[in-house]
Design a protein around this motif. Structure first.
Motif, PDB file in Angstrom:
ATOM      1  N   GLY A 251       0.841  -1.193   0.000  1.00 47.60           N
ATOM      2  CA  GLY A 251       0.000   0.000   0.000  1.00 47.60           C
ATOM      3  C   GLY A 251       0.877   1.243   0.000  1.00 47.60           C
ATOM      4  N   SER A 252       0.638   2.168  -0.907  1.00 45.66           N
ATOM      5  CA  SER A 252       1.512   3.329  -1.062  1.00 45.66           C
ATOM      6  C   SER A 252       1.429   4.272   0.136  1.00 45.66           C
ATOM      7  CB  SER A 252       1.140   4.105  -2.322  1.00 45.66           C
ATOM      8  OG  SER A 252       1.865   5.308  -2.379  1.00 45.66           O
ATOM      9  N   PRO A 253       2.581   4.607   0.757  1.00 42.80           N
ATOM     10  CA  PRO A 253       2.570   5.541   1.892  1.00 42.80           C
ATOM     11  C   PRO A 253       2.230   6.964   1.479  1.00 42.80           C
ATOM     12  CG  PRO A 253       4.828   4.982   1.288  1.00 42.80           C
ATOM     13  CD  PRO A 253       3.937   4.097   0.481  1.00 42.80           C
ATOM     14  N   THR A 254       2.166   7.235   0.191  1.00 39.05           N
ATOM     15  CA  THR A 254       1.791   8.580  -0.253  1.00 39.05           C
ATOM     16  C   THR A 254       0.290   8.819  -0.153  1.00 39.05           C
ATOM     17  OG1 THR A 254       1.544   7.911  -2.577  1.00 39.05           O
ATOM     18  CG2 THR A 254       3.739   8.632  -1.855  1.00 39.05           C
ATOM     19  N   ARG A 255      -0.488   7.739   0.029  1.00 43.07           N
ATOM     20  CA  ARG A 255      -1.943   7.928   0.065  1.00 43.07           C
ATOM     21  C   ARG A 255      -2.638   7.181   1.196  1.00 43.07           C
ATOM     22  NH1 ARG A 255      -5.292   4.287  -2.337  1.00 43.07           N
ATOM     23  NH2 ARG A 255      -4.334   2.337  -3.024  1.00 43.07           N
ATOM     24  N   MET A 256      -1.884   6.425   1.998  1.00 37.97           N
ATOM     25  CA  MET A 256      -2.516   5.698   3.104  1.00 37.97           C
ATOM     26  C   MET A 256      -1.531   5.506   4.245  1.00 37.97           C
ATOM     27  SD  MET A 256      -2.638   1.689   1.906  1.00 37.97           S
ATOM     28  CE  MET A 256      -3.647   2.004   0.481  1.00 37.97           C
TER      29      MET A 256
END
Length: 307
Positions: A251-256
């Motif tokens: 899961g991308s840390p840029t959005r979650m």
């Protein structure tokens, strides 16, 4: 194994399957229980961090506990998290869980309010006194911002207040102190999926692995290898699980947040494996994208879990 004995082995913290509209998916929850007990786990832990307990209403928490305890029917012990900010609120959750059939309670230190070590000590003593049930401490400083000291834990254990501890603190020195000085019938359980072989070599009694929802058999094998003294096999199995655990980073840390990424990955894995119907996570968590889910599937295939 019952709570009259020391808890040992693999005790996964169950995910809470949800329907697309955010209700508890009891049919999927029952399949998840069967997935875990069929792999030979030694107990079940509902309403912990992996269960999204912080996001569930009181009604949903009760539904989860009642569904699991009724389905298990005493075949394995069921621990229930009673996690909330203050002692009166925790006691309410604990009484509800025990009425729903839980065999023991897992609780953190109080949080949100600023507490003193003496108040943490009093918190656990009141839980044990008022419920009359086995109480395990949940050492989770990343969430509650309080690290349970070995001295506090050992004093409560010596007085029979605590039946055990789930150590998710990451403090391996403290874990060793508790293991070395613990009293009989006090269970030391690691909450780290990645260091099970090391914790068992130190003398821990078992593991409460979130990734155990996805691959319970792998953790059962590690415990059996360690019990037999086959440390090379245990290490090899641990390293396979470490690689598969990489799903939590897709899961991308840029959005979650990290929680959304981990819980979302576990649920997508369980959906891909056919254990649960939906990978819905509780609001306001953000779901994995299709591309991220495809990468989860790749990890599962490499681990021999998905064909």
């Amino acid at each position: 194994m019952s709570l009259s004995d020391r808890l040992t082995g693999v005790i996964p913290p169950l995910c809470t399957p949800l329907t697309p509209d955010g209700e508890v998916d009891t049919a999927s929850l029952i399949r998840l229980v069967d997935h875990l007990t069929g792999a030979g786990v030694d107990g079940l832990f509902v309403l912990g961090s992996t269960s999204e307990a912080a996001f569930l209403t009181d009604r949903m928490r009760r539904t989860v506990t009642e569904t699991v305890t009724a389905h298990v029917g005493g075949a394995v012990p069921v621990l229930a998290g009673a996690i909330d900010m203050t002692t009166p609120r925790v006691l309410d959750h604990a009484r509800t869980a025990l009425k729903a059939g839980a065999d023991g309670i897992v609780a953190t230190a109080p949080f949100y309010t600023r507490t003193h070590p003496a108040e943490i000590d009093r918190h656990f003593r009141l839980l044990a006194q008022e419920t009359g049930a086995p109480v395990l401490a949940y050492d989770l400083p990343v969430a509650v911002h309080t690290k349970l000291s070995p001295d506090t834990v050992l004093a409560l254990a010596a007085d029979g207040v605590l039946a055990g501890i789930k150590d998710s603190s990451g403090d391996h020195d403290g874990l060793r102190q508790v293991i070395m000085a613990r009293v009989p019938r006090f269970s030391v359980l690691t909450g780290s999926e990645l260091l099970v072989d090391a914790a068992l070599m130190m003398g821990a009694d078992g593991v409460v692995p979130g990734f155990g929802n996805v691959d319970p058999a792998g953790y059962v094998r590690i415990v059996r290898y360690c019990a037999a003294g086959d440390w090379a096999a245990a290490r090899a199995e641990q390293e396979r699980l470490c690689s598969a655990f990489s799903i939590v980073h897709e899961g991308s840390p840029t959005r979650m947040g990290r929680g959304s990424a981990a819980i979302g990955a576990f649920k997508q894995a369980l959906r891909l494996l056919g254990v649960i119907d939906h990978a819905t996570t509780a609001e306001p968590q953000i779901p994995l994208s299709e591309a991220e889910t495809d990468r989860v599937a790749t990890h599962l295939t490499a681990a021999g879990l998905l064909r």
